[in-house]
Scaffold this active site. Structure first.
Site, mmCIF file in Angstrom:
data_model
loop_
_atom_site.group_PDB
_atom_site.id
_atom_site.type_symbol
_atom_site.label_atom_id
_atom_site.label_comp_id
_atom_site.label_asym_id
_atom_site.label_seq_id
_atom_site.Cartn_x
_atom_site.Cartn_y
_atom_site.Cartn_z
ATOM 1 N N ILE A 95 -1.096 24.930 -59.565
ATOM 2 C CA ILE A 95 -2.394 24.671 -59.993
ATOM 3 C C ILE A 95 -3.595 25.469 -59.282
ATOM 4 O O ILE A 95 -3.577 25.410 -58.151
ATOM 5 C CB ILE A 95 -2.580 23.089 -59.861
ATOM 6 C CG1 ILE A 95 -1.557 22.300 -60.589
ATOM 7 C CG2 ILE A 95 -3.784 22.807 -60.185
ATOM 8 C CD1 ILE A 95 -1.854 20.777 -60.421
ATOM 9 N N ASP A 107 -3.614 31.131 -55.374
ATOM 10 C CA ASP A 107 -2.618 30.174 -55.218
ATOM 11 C C ASP A 107 -3.506 28.928 -54.262
ATOM 12 O O ASP A 107 -3.369 27.732 -54.564
ATOM 13 C CB ASP A 107 -1.633 30.700 -54.398
ATOM 14 C CG ASP A 107 -0.533 29.598 -54.581
ATOM 15 O OD1 ASP A 107 -0.281 28.850 -55.299
ATOM 16 O OD2 ASP A 107 0.526 29.952 -53.832
ATOM 17 N N TRP A 132 0.427 25.482 -45.966
ATOM 18 C CA TRP A 132 -0.340 26.203 -47.161
ATOM 19 C C TRP A 132 -1.588 26.848 -46.854
ATOM 20 O O TRP A 132 -2.471 27.483 -47.641
ATOM 21 C CB TRP A 132 -0.490 25.149 -48.375
ATOM 22 C CG TRP A 132 -1.088 23.997 -47.678
ATOM 23 C CD1 TRP A 132 -0.411 22.681 -47.544
ATOM 24 C CD2 TRP A 132 -2.460 23.401 -47.587
ATOM 25 N NE1 TRP A 132 -1.242 21.565 -47.127
ATOM 26 C CE2 TRP A 132 -2.478 21.993 -47.096
ATOM 27 C CE3 TRP A 132 -3.571 24.283 -47.568
ATOM 28 C CZ2 TRP A 132 -3.805 21.388 -46.733
ATOM 29 C CZ3 TRP A 132 -4.759 23.655 -46.996
ATOM 30 C CH2 TRP A 132 -4.718 22.195 -46.794
ATOM 31 N N LYS A 192 10.866 27.678 -45.619
ATOM 32 C CA LYS A 192 10.477 26.635 -46.667
ATOM 33 C C LYS A 192 9.123 26.485 -46.511
ATOM 34 O O LYS A 192 8.664 25.776 -45.834
ATOM 35 C CB LYS A 192 10.965 25.325 -46.388
ATOM 36 C CG LYS A 192 11.401 24.412 -47.447
ATOM 37 C CD LYS A 192 10.026 24.068 -48.604
ATOM 38 C CE LYS A 192 9.326 22.880 -47.636
ATOM 39 N NZ LYS A 192 8.187 22.413 -48.668
ATOM 40 N N LEU A 196 2.600 23.698 -52.044
ATOM 41 C CA LEU A 196 1.049 23.650 -52.292
ATOM 42 C C LEU A 196 0.695 25.329 -52.364
ATOM 43 O O LEU A 196 -0.460 25.566 -53.147
ATOM 44 C CB LEU A 196 -0.120 23.040 -51.675
ATOM 45 C CG LEU A 196 0.381 21.279 -51.747
ATOM 46 C CD1 LEU A 196 -0.896 20.644 -50.672
ATOM 47 C CD2 LEU A 196 0.171 20.934 -53.078
ATOM 48 N N SER A 244 1.252 18.828 -40.350
ATOM 49 C CA SER A 244 0.865 17.640 -39.936
ATOM 50 C C SER A 244 1.700 16.955 -38.725
ATOM 51 O O SER A 244 2.925 17.341 -38.538
ATOM 52 C CB SER A 244 0.652 16.645 -41.147
ATOM 53 O OG SER A 244 2.001 16.096 -41.556
ATOM 54 N N GLU A 264 3.846 23.016 -34.317
ATOM 55 C CA GLU A 264 2.470 23.419 -34.164
ATOM 56 C C GLU A 264 1.786 22.481 -35.059
ATOM 57 O O GLU A 264 2.070 22.708 -36.362
ATOM 58 C CB GLU A 264 2.240 25.010 -34.491
ATOM 59 C CG GLU A 264 0.906 25.416 -34.039
ATOM 60 C CD GLU A 264 -0.159 25.288 -34.936
ATOM 61 O OE1 GLU A 264 -0.763 24.256 -34.923
ATOM 62 O OE2 GLU A 264 -0.426 26.201 -35.710
ATOM 63 N N CYS A 313 -5.874 24.118 -38.844
ATOM 64 C CA CYS A 313 -5.576 23.171 -37.509
ATOM 65 C C CYS A 313 -6.358 23.325 -36.406
ATOM 66 O O CYS A 313 -6.302 22.267 -35.704
ATOM 67 C CB CYS A 313 -3.920 23.468 -37.415
ATOM 68 S SG CYS A 313 -3.735 25.034 -36.772
ATOM 69 N N GLU A 324 -7.863 14.031 -37.923
ATOM 70 C CA GLU A 324 -7.992 15.512 -38.555
ATOM 71 C C GLU A 324 -8.372 15.373 -40.057
ATOM 72 O O GLU A 324 -7.729 14.807 -40.811
ATOM 73 C CB GLU A 324 -6.843 16.190 -38.371
ATOM 74 C CG GLU A 324 -6.678 17.629 -38.855
ATOM 75 C CD GLU A 324 -5.554 18.502 -38.628
ATOM 76 O OE1 GLU A 324 -5.518 19.703 -38.476
ATOM 77 O OE2 GLU A 324 -4.450 17.818 -38.690
#
Length: 501
Positions: free
Chosen positions: A28, A99, A161, A185, A189, A239, A260, A294, A393
């Site tokens: 999307i 993207d 992402w 991997k 998103l 996360s 991380e 982050c 966060e």
């Protein structure tokens, strides 16, 4: 902007392979909310194939497998990958902006860092040859000891992402330089440029199975990778909640992990600063990459004597930040990555208002953008330390503000968090900056700036921001196992057992 998306499959054992269950995930465009393509969705069955391919890459004929190859051989492949990334920089930058919504010029900056990271770890791979046997001084002359650094083996790399290809490279480059075989991997998103990395590896002739790339959902692809018995280590960026799940899965097999994770980083601004310079770093530190960082210094702690004037300046500048489609010239803030993130950020803002905070500017969709996951740069005051907006966060373009009167109060406010990734201090008093650098409980401190990151310097956090360090020599050590070798070198018998004959 109409950009054709390559039609890719999973990359396993050097080949494109359709997912065994034929699942796909729509792509999307966050600027338009339109479906513009799809990516393959791996499941446990595909993970098993990728892990087997990686194991095979490390167990081929002696001397021909990836782990036994010299560092100089591995370096040649890493440099070839870097050269291809530079060659395809414009194409890759456009795909990434499309993207994940990152402004195009920021995406292009990232691609320079991607190529530089592969080149840097090519250099370190060559140095591994020079350090093949590191002597250790021992107190007995009858023994000789040395240390070998060997690849850990098969590693699972799970990446986010917000910097799709760069965060993947932070793990892929050192893992390959160390002689590991990897399964990457990326986040579902934003996976497009990671699949293009697979095509680059195919073009440069990277030995099959050395790097396998699986797109897919976390529960269906990430979880079976983290818990796979033949994966020797997991490296994860994302996360804290997911990091906890990965630790739990790895613990069942006593498997090493490096994490991380999230952050709620402070930026402390003292009264002796140049307000214009401080304002730019404050805005950049929170709103760069659409606020999806982050390490974002999203908690502004400003001296009370300059707070009013400084906030007026921040609000004026924030209102002039260009929010637009990432491909428009001068775009400084694009959309956040997905509808889920969009709704989550707006909920944070709504909760802050209901708890009594004041929205100085922003807080909603820009009026001129009717579609897309756009959120205005948002500045929130009248915040208490118990509020959600201070403690959790947000991962979006939201800055919350508190004032202080003393240096000790500023330090207490800065450390008032369960996280410990980044921190920043803005002051012309360098002795004061040194004191705060030592006082901050964080893995990274910026002085008179926010967010610069260099491949040569360690990156990582403390507390719930994770553990382990990426980048620099520390990043390579993530994928190396240390082996002690001790040799008895005396011609005399050891003498513990006396032969009765």
């Amino acid at each position: 902007m109409a950009i054709p998306l390559p039609n890719r499959e999973l990359f396993i054992d050097g080949e494109w392979k359709a997912p065994l269950l034929n699942k796909r995930i729509p792509i999307i465009n966050p600027s338009t909310q339109q479906i513009i393509g799809d990516i393959p969705a791996a499941t446990k069955e595909d993970v098993d194939l990728a892990v087997a391919a990686a194991k095979s890459a490390l167990s081929r004929n002696k001397g021909a497998d990836w782990s036994s190859a010299s560092g100089s051989v591995r370096a040649r492949y890493l440099r070839a990958i870097a050269a291809k990334i530079t060659e395809k920089k414009t194409e890759l930058g456009k795909l990434e902006a499309l993207d994940c919504g990152k402004p195009l010029d920021e995406a292009l900056w990232d691609l320079d860092d991607v190529a530089g990271c592969f080149d840097y770890y090519a250099d370190l791979a060559e140095k591994l040859d020079e350090k093949q046997k590191t002597p250790v001084s021992v107190p007995m002359e009858t023994f000789r000891s040395y240390v070998l650094k060997e690849p850990i083996g098969v590693v699972g790399l799970i990446t986010p992402w917000n910097y799709p290809l760069l965060m993947a490279t932070w793990k892929v480059a050192p893992a390959l330089a160390a002689g590991c075989a990897a399964i990457l991997k990326p986040s579902e998103l934003a996976s497009v440029t990671c699949l293009e990395l697979a095509e680059i590896c195919r073009e440069v002739g990277l030995p099959r199975g050395v790097l396998n790339i699986l797109t897919g959902l976390g529960p269906e692809a990430g979880a079976p990778l983290a818990s796979h018995p033949d994966v020797d280590k997991i490296a994860f960026t994302g996360s804290s909640a997911t990091g906890s799940k990965i630790m739990t899965a790895a613990a069942q097999l006593i498997k090493p992990v490096s994490l991380e994770l999230g952050g709620k980083s402070p930026i402390v601004v003292f009264e002796d600063v140049d307000l214009d310079k401080a304002a730019e770093w404050t805005l950049f530190g929170c709103f760069w990459t659409n606020g999806q960082i982050c390490s974002a210094t999203s908690r502004l702690i400003v001296h009370e004597s300059i707070a009013s004037e400084f906030l007026n300046r921040l609000v004026k500048w924030a209102k002039n930040i260009k929010i637009s489609d990432p491909f428009e010239e001068g775009c400084r803030l694009g959309p956040v990555v997905s509808e889920g993130q969009y709704e989550k950020i707006l909920k944070f803002i709504s909760n802050a208002k209901s708890e009594g905070a004041t929205i100085l500017t922003g807080g909603s969709r820009p009026e001129h953008l009717k579609k897309g996951f756009f959120i205005e740069p948002t500045i929130i005051t009248d915040v208490t330390t118990s509020m959600q907006i201070w403690r959790e966060e947000v991962f979006g373009p939201v800055l919350c503000v508190k004032t202080f009167s003393t240096e000790e109060e500023a330090i207490d406010l800065a450390n008032d968090t369960i996280y410990g990734l980044g921190s920043a201090v803005i002051s012309n008093d360098l002795e004061r900056c040194d004191r705060l650098t030592k006082a901050f409980k964080a893995g990274i401190t910026w002085i008179n700036c926010s967010q610069p990151c260099f491949t040569q310097a360690p990156w990582g956090g403390n507390k719930r921001s994770g553990f382990g360090r990426e980048l620099g020599e520390w990043g390579l050590d993530n994928y190396l196992s240390v082996k002690q070798v001790t040799q008895y070198i005396s011609d005399e018998a050891w003498g513990w057992y006396k032969n009765p004959t």
